[in-house]
Design a protein around this motif. Sequence first.
Motif, short mmCIF file in Angstrom:
data_model
loop_
_atom_site.label_atom_id
_atom_site.label_comp_id
_atom_site.label_asym_id
_atom_site.label_seq_id
_atom_site.Cartn_x
_atom_site.Cartn_y
_atom_site.Cartn_z
N ASP A 68 0.83 -1.21 0.00
CA ASP A 68 0.00 0.00 0.00
C ASP A 68 0.86 1.26 0.00
OD1 ASP A 68 -2.32 -1.44 -0.06
OD2 ASP A 68 -2.70 -1.32 2.10
N ALA A 69 1.99 1.21 0.71
CA ALA A 69 2.89 2.37 0.72
C ALA A 69 3.42 2.64 -0.69
CB ALA A 69 4.05 2.12 1.68
N THR A 70 3.71 1.56 -1.42
CA THR A 70 4.15 1.71 -2.80
C THR A 70 3.08 2.38 -3.64
OG1 THR A 70 5.59 -0.24 -2.69
CG2 THR A 70 4.86 0.47 -4.88
N ARG A 71 1.86 1.91 -3.52
CA ARG A 71 0.77 2.44 -4.34
C ARG A 71 0.46 3.90 -3.99
NH1 ARG A 71 -4.29 2.78 -2.85
NH2 ARG A 71 -3.96 1.29 -1.13
N ILE A 72 0.39 4.20 -2.70
CA ILE A 72 0.01 5.55 -2.28
C ILE A 72 1.13 6.56 -2.54
CG2 ILE A 72 -0.65 6.96 -0.29
CD1 ILE A 72 -1.84 4.37 0.94
N GLY A 73 2.36 6.15 -2.28
CA GLY A 73 3.46 7.11 -2.35
C GLY A 73 4.19 7.18 -3.67
N GLN A 74 3.82 6.31 -4.62
CA GLN A 74 4.57 6.19 -5.88
C GLN A 74 4.77 7.52 -6.61
OE1 GLN A 74 6.12 3.63 -9.14
NE2 GLN A 74 5.01 2.76 -7.43
N ALA A 75 3.69 8.24 -6.86
CA ALA A 75 3.77 9.46 -7.67
C ALA A 75 4.66 10.51 -7.00
CB ALA A 75 2.38 10.01 -7.94
N ASP A 76 4.45 10.73 -5.71
CA ASP A 76 5.27 11.72 -5.01
C ASP A 76 6.73 11.30 -4.97
OD1 ASP A 76 3.15 13.39 -4.52
OD2 ASP A 76 2.79 12.68 -2.48
N ALA A 77 6.97 10.01 -4.72
CA ALA A 77 8.35 9.51 -4.63
C ALA A 77 9.08 9.65 -5.97
CB ALA A 77 8.36 8.06 -4.15
N LEU A 78 8.38 9.39 -7.07
CA LEU A 78 9.01 9.53 -8.39
C LEU A 78 9.42 10.97 -8.65
CD1 LEU A 78 6.83 7.19 -10.63
CD2 LEU A 78 9.30 7.00 -10.25
N ARG A 79 8.54 11.91 -8.31
CA ARG A 79 8.88 13.33 -8.49
C ARG A 79 10.07 13.72 -7.63
NH1 ARG A 79 3.17 13.93 -8.70
NH2 ARG A 79 3.09 14.34 -6.45
N MET A 80 10.08 13.25 -6.39
CA MET A 80 11.16 13.60 -5.47
C MET A 80 12.49 12.97 -5.91
SD MET A 80 8.92 13.24 -1.97
CE MET A 80 10.23 13.60 -0.82
N LYS A 81 12.43 11.74 -6.40
CA LYS A 81 13.66 11.10 -6.87
C LYS A 81 14.23 11.84 -8.08
CE LYS A 81 13.41 6.35 -5.19
NZ LYS A 81 14.78 6.29 -4.63
N ALA A 82 13.36 12.26 -8.99
CA ALA A 82 13.83 13.01 -10.16
C ALA A 82 14.47 14.32 -9.72
CB ALA A 82 12.66 13.28 -11.11
N ALA A 83 13.88 14.97 -8.73
CA ALA A 83 14.41 16.25 -8.26
C ALA A 83 15.76 16.08 -7.56
CB ALA A 83 13.40 16.91 -7.31
N THR A 84 15.88 15.06 -6.72
CA THR A 84 17.16 14.86 -6.02
C THR A 84 18.24 14.41 -6.99
OG1 THR A 84 16.46 12.61 -5.40
CG2 THR A 84 16.11 14.35 -3.78
#
Length: 210
Positions: free
Chosen positions: A131-147
């Motif tokens: 569930d953490a993967t599903r809920i946080g996926q979009a935000d995490a992808l944006r943050m990984k691209a930014a970092t």
Amino acid sequence: CPGSGKTRAGGVRVARLADDGLRVAACSYTNVGVEQIRRVLARDLDFTVGPRHFVGTLHSFLLRYVLHPFGHLVTRSTTTPRVMDDEAGWPDVTFDGDNRVRLPLWRFRFLPDGSLCVRSVPGRFRHSAEDATRIGQADALRMKAATAARGRVSFDDAMYWSMRVLLDHPHLAAAVAARFDELLLDEAHGTSELQLAGLPAIVAALAQQL
């Protein structure tokens, strides 16, 4: 099976190919495996590894020849990507609009297709890893691209961006392959899927050299 002599055979092959004038990259998944190869070469065969060859982990091979020189092409960073450990102050991904429910960004790991997964969550965390993967996926992808654009990648992300370099820029895979006549991989059964996903590009370039 363990103890059957695979690593020793690999070390002997490195020495034989080097004696024939070929350039060899001998990689293992773990530092222990690397030390075993080095021990066979130095102690058993009295062979010194020269600068034309590489003996080290597959992770260090990809860092040296792929991520550090070319990673900026896929991370869009203006600097050479730096690998940061898990305690380096990564930003957190928050859940349910509640700042108290969060996971550090490094817990989100790339899969070869570019999606993310959370392999595990701390005890008493509100959500399962799935569930953490599903809920946080979009935000995490944006943050990984930014970092990544700021030149910071995690130990695991470094392998994803290396894979992207090799797959998106075949001429660079060919340039890496041109450094060596053979790439030997010990402990392939334990190698991560991200590392293995980028290797066919190098292998294909090696085959064209033959």
